[in-house]
Design an enzyme around this catalytic site. Structure first.
Site, mmCIF file in Angstrom:
data_model
loop_
_atom_site.group_PDB
_atom_site.id
_atom_site.type_symbol
_atom_site.label_atom_id
_atom_site.label_comp_id
_atom_site.label_asym_id
_atom_site.label_seq_id
_atom_site.Cartn_x
_atom_site.Cartn_y
_atom_site.Cartn_z
ATOM 1 N N ASP A 34 44.244 39.979 36.102
ATOM 2 C CA ASP A 34 43.491 38.791 35.694
ATOM 3 C C ASP A 34 42.900 39.028 34.307
ATOM 4 O O ASP A 34 42.975 40.133 33.781
ATOM 5 C CB ASP A 34 42.383 38.466 36.718
ATOM 6 N N ASP A 82 39.514 38.682 31.908
ATOM 7 C CA ASP A 82 38.071 38.458 31.842
ATOM 8 C C ASP A 82 37.663 38.293 30.391
ATOM 9 O O ASP A 82 38.256 38.890 29.491
ATOM 10 C CB ASP A 82 37.325 39.654 32.454
ATOM 11 N N ASP A 128 31.965 50.321 33.478
ATOM 12 C CA ASP A 128 32.076 51.515 34.322
ATOM 13 C C ASP A 128 32.848 52.670 33.680
ATOM 14 O O ASP A 128 32.323 53.780 33.524
ATOM 15 C CB ASP A 128 32.630 51.155 35.722
HETATM 16 P P1 ATP Z 1 41.627 44.941 37.867
HETATM 17 O O1 ATP Z 1 42.937 45.282 37.299
HETATM 18 O O2 ATP Z 1 41.447 45.423 39.255
HETATM 19 O O3 ATP Z 1 41.230 43.487 37.704
HETATM 20 P P2 ATP Z 1 39.408 45.385 36.112
HETATM 21 O O4 ATP Z 1 39.080 46.578 35.272
HETATM 22 O O5 ATP Z 1 39.685 44.114 35.395
HETATM 23 O O6 ATP Z 1 40.614 45.821 37.029
HETATM 24 P P3 ATP Z 1 37.419 43.907 37.519
HETATM 25 O O7 ATP Z 1 36.840 44.201 38.853
HETATM 26 O O8 ATP Z 1 38.242 42.700 37.323
HETATM 27 O O9 ATP Z 1 38.243 45.203 37.125
HETATM 28 O O10 ATP Z 1 36.199 43.921 36.504
HETATM 29 C C1 ATP Z 1 36.339 43.526 35.140
HETATM 30 C C2 ATP Z 1 35.547 44.464 34.249
HETATM 31 O O11 ATP Z 1 34.157 44.406 34.575
HETATM 32 C C3 ATP Z 1 35.918 45.935 34.384
HETATM 33 O O12 ATP Z 1 37.020 46.278 33.585
HETATM 34 C C4 ATP Z 1 34.658 46.618 33.929
HETATM 35 O O13 ATP Z 1 34.570 46.634 32.524
HETATM 36 C C5 ATP Z 1 33.563 45.695 34.449
HETATM 37 N N1 ATP Z 1 33.091 46.103 35.785
HETATM 38 C C6 ATP Z 1 33.547 45.671 36.983
HETATM 39 N N2 ATP Z 1 32.901 46.244 37.999
HETATM 40 C C7 ATP Z 1 31.978 47.050 37.444
HETATM 41 C C8 ATP Z 1 30.975 47.914 37.975
HETATM 42 N N3 ATP Z 1 30.812 48.055 39.290
HETATM 43 N N4 ATP Z 1 30.205 48.598 37.094
HETATM 44 C C9 ATP Z 1 30.366 48.436 35.757
HETATM 45 N N5 ATP Z 1 31.290 47.666 35.211
HETATM 46 C C10 ATP Z 1 32.089 46.966 36.020
HETATM 47 MG MG MG Z 2 40.083 42.251 36.236
#
Ligand code: ATP
Ligand code: MG
Length: 454
Positions: free
Chosen positions: A75, A77, A150
């Site tokens: 996705d 963001d 994170d």
């Molecule tokens: P995915 O491929 O699973 O979507 P993602 O890295 O995009 O991986 P998301 O859960 O969609 O993960 O979260 C988007 C962003 O928000 C992450 O890349 C990170 O920068 C931030 N983030 C998400 N969860 C946390 C957390 N628990 N603590 C700090 N930052 C977070």
């Molecule tokens: Mg994501």
């Protein structure tokens, strides 16, 4: 897999390859592989619209990470300096969500673009006494936002105005090395949000990255913090951990770090107690199959996964109850209810799903009974496929159900005449009720007028 990032690094640091780049590092369009054609058009719309309304807007997180790695993002963001209310004013198709931190969701049919306002440096945060973050809605700058994320590799920003990638935290070096590093002090970050430990395992499995020592070591002692995470949030995390194509590796890492116990306490205990290899083989095969299905774009359902993971505790209870003389059906019903009601204390699940899980188990009992015409009802039930796959898994993992499995395997694939003949053979061999005594449905009818006296 990291070819593109490596070539990116070569071009950015030509001569002084070993010199650490000064941060922030801005990687211009010619030096990275992100192209707008790989970004969802809806995400681009959001970025452009925010920009033209006078706000900063960046693609951030997993989207940028995955594009740099040449993978397809799950996705997209967006991070912006507009407040959630300002975002809402720019988009009609927008809803604000979240209590702890307000986020804007912009809807485009089935696609949702999540827009988050830059988070501040944490000086306005409220923490509970054990360090858990309970409120962190202070907005900040892009740089502050980067340090609140994170892992370094999740803190890259792509600016569509200039086509450049911005790195405040050393993410590019970690991407190049295939290394997962938490931002800041690991134990402190896990205390703030214990789910980050699960995320460490998830990203490392998904990307094949090594977790660096400062990030991995504190997990062993911080694992019990998992008890503070809500069971509803853990359901979502569990789906992300196990239903995206790298379940087996994830499971092994979760066990290694002592995290698995906090997700599935009954299973961890039964794995530790059981001497035979069967439960381990069963879970490993089940997860391998799930991963295989994902790689073939076939559907995977949380219920099947849960039925696989929780099978050993159910099996043990069924055996105990049967030994005490309970009938198989009741033994399965009770065992299933007990195991599920224990499990939901750690990971809650929608009732619809717990019913499906239970059905897969109960159908194991039904499949083994093969009662007369009832076999056709089973065959037509919409859970038959899942239950049969489950039986196959039991067979392949070494449970003594070979005859049963072979029978159903032939039965569900053959024609009606052959099925009738298989049933009559079974009746001859085992009696009409598949070995159990019951009223004989095939007895000779009495001539009319004659009463049974019943
Ligand atoms: P995915 O491929 O699973 O979507 P993602 O890295 O995009 O991986 P998301 O859960 O969609 O993960 O979260 C988007 C962003 O928000 C992450 O890349 C990170 O920068 C931030 N983030 C998400 N969860 C946390 C957390 N628990 N603590 C700090 N930052 C977070
Ligand atoms: Mg994501």
């Amino acid at each position: 897999m990291f070819g593109q990032v490596k070539s990116l690094m070569r071009r950015v640091f030509t001569k002084e390859d070993n010199v650490k780049p000064a941060l922030p590092q801005v990687i211009s369009r010619d030096h990275h592989n992100i192209s707008r054609s790989n970004i969802s058009t809806n995400a681009l719309k959001v970025l452009y619209r925010l920009n033209s309304a006078g706000y900063e807007a960046y693609l951030v997180g997993g989207g940028v990470r995955d594009l740099l790695l040449g993978r397809e993002p799950k996705d997209f963001d967006v991070a912006t300096d507009a407040s959630p209310e300002e975002v809402k004013r720019v988009f009609r198709n927008c809803r604000l969500i979240g209590r702890r931190f307000r986020l804007a969701h912009i809807y485009f049919g089935r696609e949702i673009i999540e827009v988050a306002t830059f988070r501040g440096d944490g000086s306005g945060d409220r923490r509970s006494k054990d360090g858990l973050l309970v409120r962190d809605n202070v907005y900040g700058t892009l740089e502050e936002d980067a340090w609140r994320r994170d892992f370094t590799i999740n803190a890259l920003y792509y600016e569509v105005k200039t086509f450049s990638v911005i790195d405040h935290v050393g993410a590019i070096a970690d991407l190049e090395a295939g290394r997962l590093s938490i931002i800041g002090d690991a134990a402190e970050r896990y205390r703030e949000d214990p789910v980050r430990m699960l995320r460490a395992v998830r990203f490392s499995s998904k990307l094949g990255f090594i977790i660096n020592e400062e990030t991995s070591k504190p997990i062993f002692e911080c694992a019990p913090l998992m008890e503070t995470v809500s069971s509803a949030r853990l359901f979502d995390e569990m789906c992300k951990l196990f239903l995206h194509g790298y379940a087996l590796n994830t499971y092994e890492q979760l066990r290694h770090y002592g995290l698995f116990y906090y997700l599935f306490p009954q299973v961890e205990r039964s794995l530790e107690q059981q001497e035979s290899d069967y439960p381990k083989t069963f879970i490993a095969r089940g997860l391998e199959n799930t991963d295989q299905r994902v790689s073939e774009n076939r559907p995977v359902i949380p219920a099947f996964l849960l039925a696989v993971l929780l099978w050993e505790p159910v099996r043990t209870r069924v055996a105990e109850k049967s030994e005490q003389g309970m009938r198989p059906m009741q033994a399965y019903q009770e065992a299933a209810d007990e195991v599920i009601s224990q499990q939901v204390k750690s990971i809650s699940m929608p009732r619809r799903i717990s019913l499906q899980v239970k059905e897969i188990w109960i159908m194991q009992a039904k499949l083994s009974m093969r009662r007369g015409r009832k076999v056709f009802e089973l065959l037509e039930s919409n859970r038959f496929r899942a239950a049969f796959d489950f039986l196959q898994l039991r067979h392949q993992s070494g449970e003594e159900v070979a005859e049963l499995y072979e029978w159903w395997n032939s039965f569900h694939q053959t024609n009606y005449e052959e099925q009738e003949s298989m049933l009559s053979q079974l009746r001859k061999r085992e009696g009409p009720a598949g070995g159990r005594r019951r009223r004989n449905p095939y007895r000779r009818r009495r001539p009319s007028g004659e009463t049974t006296g019943e």
